[in-house]
Write an enzyme that holds these catalytic residues in place. Structure first.
Site, PDB file in Angstrom:
ATOM      1  CE  LYS A 109      -5.302  -0.948   2.108  1.00  0.00           C
ATOM      2  NZ  LYS A 109      -4.056  -1.710   2.181  1.00  0.00           N
ATOM      3  CB  SER A 130      -0.919   0.010   1.226  1.00  0.00           C
ATOM      4  OG  SER A 130      -1.836  -1.044   1.157  1.00  0.00           O
ATOM      5  CE  LYS A 138       2.103   2.581   4.375  1.00  0.00           C
ATOM      6  NZ  LYS A 138       1.367   1.658   3.483  1.00  0.00           N
TER       7      LYS A 138
END
Length: 318
Positions: A177, A102, A245
């Site tokens: 995502k 990701s 993140k």
């Protein structure tokens, strides 16, 4: 590489919380899988599952028909792909390279463009479902790239997940995502607030969460995280560090799109706050811990299990 039992070889880089079970599923589906991870114990687990081990990235990728990477964030993807002895300089033209990490959409696009210059086929295919989804092979997989390359990779994806969708060109998988991670983080925060609300009101939280799960408030987050949040069990399945993140990707992309996303900004701050307090190694359900601290800490008798901080595998995903 057309399906289960095929003799083509898969190189798998990143055998952590998510990558390890995923690689093992590919072995069970009949594929030859050679894996590499920074932690030797992770490689040994793949060997025990019937796969092969590699001493470095190049050894895993060399002569592979397909290379799959599953690492924590952009810096690791860039090192694995572009570094000396990395995937792009090791594999032969025509190799299918699938990054399931990701990361930022722009990084995926850069990898795809560099791969195309070398005659490689590249997909970005991040996943959702967490550690449990990886173990149970029920991940959701959102794929960016060409239709042709998606079709070639579909038999592999079917060994790993249940919901598999080609969502658009290179980078589109990462965009979807990021949206997923926004919804998950916001949902976890709201479940935490609802749980604390019930607790402070003196309601039986087991009964309360059960009825909530059966109505419009029900969600996969409530089903998977409700009990562990009640138990204050924040052992990592997907770490706050990684969700921090991901929320950075959301907020950075929103700025690029000139979007105002108020709840995204607030949720990102709450995730960042828990991380700044030393909770980066906790599961993202640990947002409950941050909420308790905002409300004066846990009440007497409500002990908090924080779980391991630094001993976890390098990669988890949601």
């Amino acid at each position: 590489m057309t399906g289960a039992g095929d003799t083509g070889r898969i190189g798998f880089v990143g055998l952590g919380i998510m990558g390890g079970p995923m690689a093992a599923h590919l072995v069970r589906a009949g594929h030859r899988v050679t894996g590499y991870d920074l932690e030797r114990a992770a490689v040994d687990r793949l060997i025990a599952a019937g796969g092969e081990g590699a001493a470095d990235i190049a050894a895993a990728a060399r002569d592979a028909d397909v290379v799959i990477t599953m690492v924590p964030a952009d810096p690791q993807v860039e090192r694995v792909m572009f570094g000396a002895g990395g995937v792009l300089e090791t594999v032969a033209p025509g190799t299918l390279v699938i990054d399931m990490s990701s990361i930022k959409p722009g990084t995926s696009i850069a990898v795809a463009e560099a791969g195309a210059e070398r005659g490689l086929r590249v997909l970005d295919a991040p996943v959702s479902g967490g550690e449990a989804g990886a173990i149970e092979a029920v991940l959701s997989i959102m794929v960016g790239g060409t239709e042709q390359d998606f079709a070639a990779a579909l038999p592999l994806f079917e060994a790993l997940g249940r919901t598999i969708v080609h969502v658009g060109p290179h980078g589109a998988g990462q965009t979807v995502k990021a949206a997923n991670q926004l919804i998950v983080a916001g949902n976890i925060q709201l479940v935490a607030e609802a749980l604390l609300f019930l607790e402070r009101a003196g309601v039986d939280t087991g009964a309360g969460l059960k009825v909530l799960a059966g109505g419009l408030a029900g969600s996969a987050v409530l089903d998977r995280k409700g009990r562990v949040m009640r138990d204050r069990d924040f052992a990592p399945g997907f770490r706050i560090d990684l969700h921090h993140k991901d929320m950075g990707i959301v907020t950075e992309s929103a700025r690029e799109f000139d979007l105002v996303l108020p709840l995204a900004g607030l949720t990102a701050q709450l995730v960042a706050s828990l991380r700044a307090q030393g909770g980066g190694g906790l599961d993202h359900s640990g947002l409950l811990l941050g909420l308790e601290r905002l409300n004066g800490g846990p009440r007497e008798g409500g002990s908090v299990a924080t779980g391991p901080e630094d001993s976890v595998s390098k990669q988890g995903d949601n």
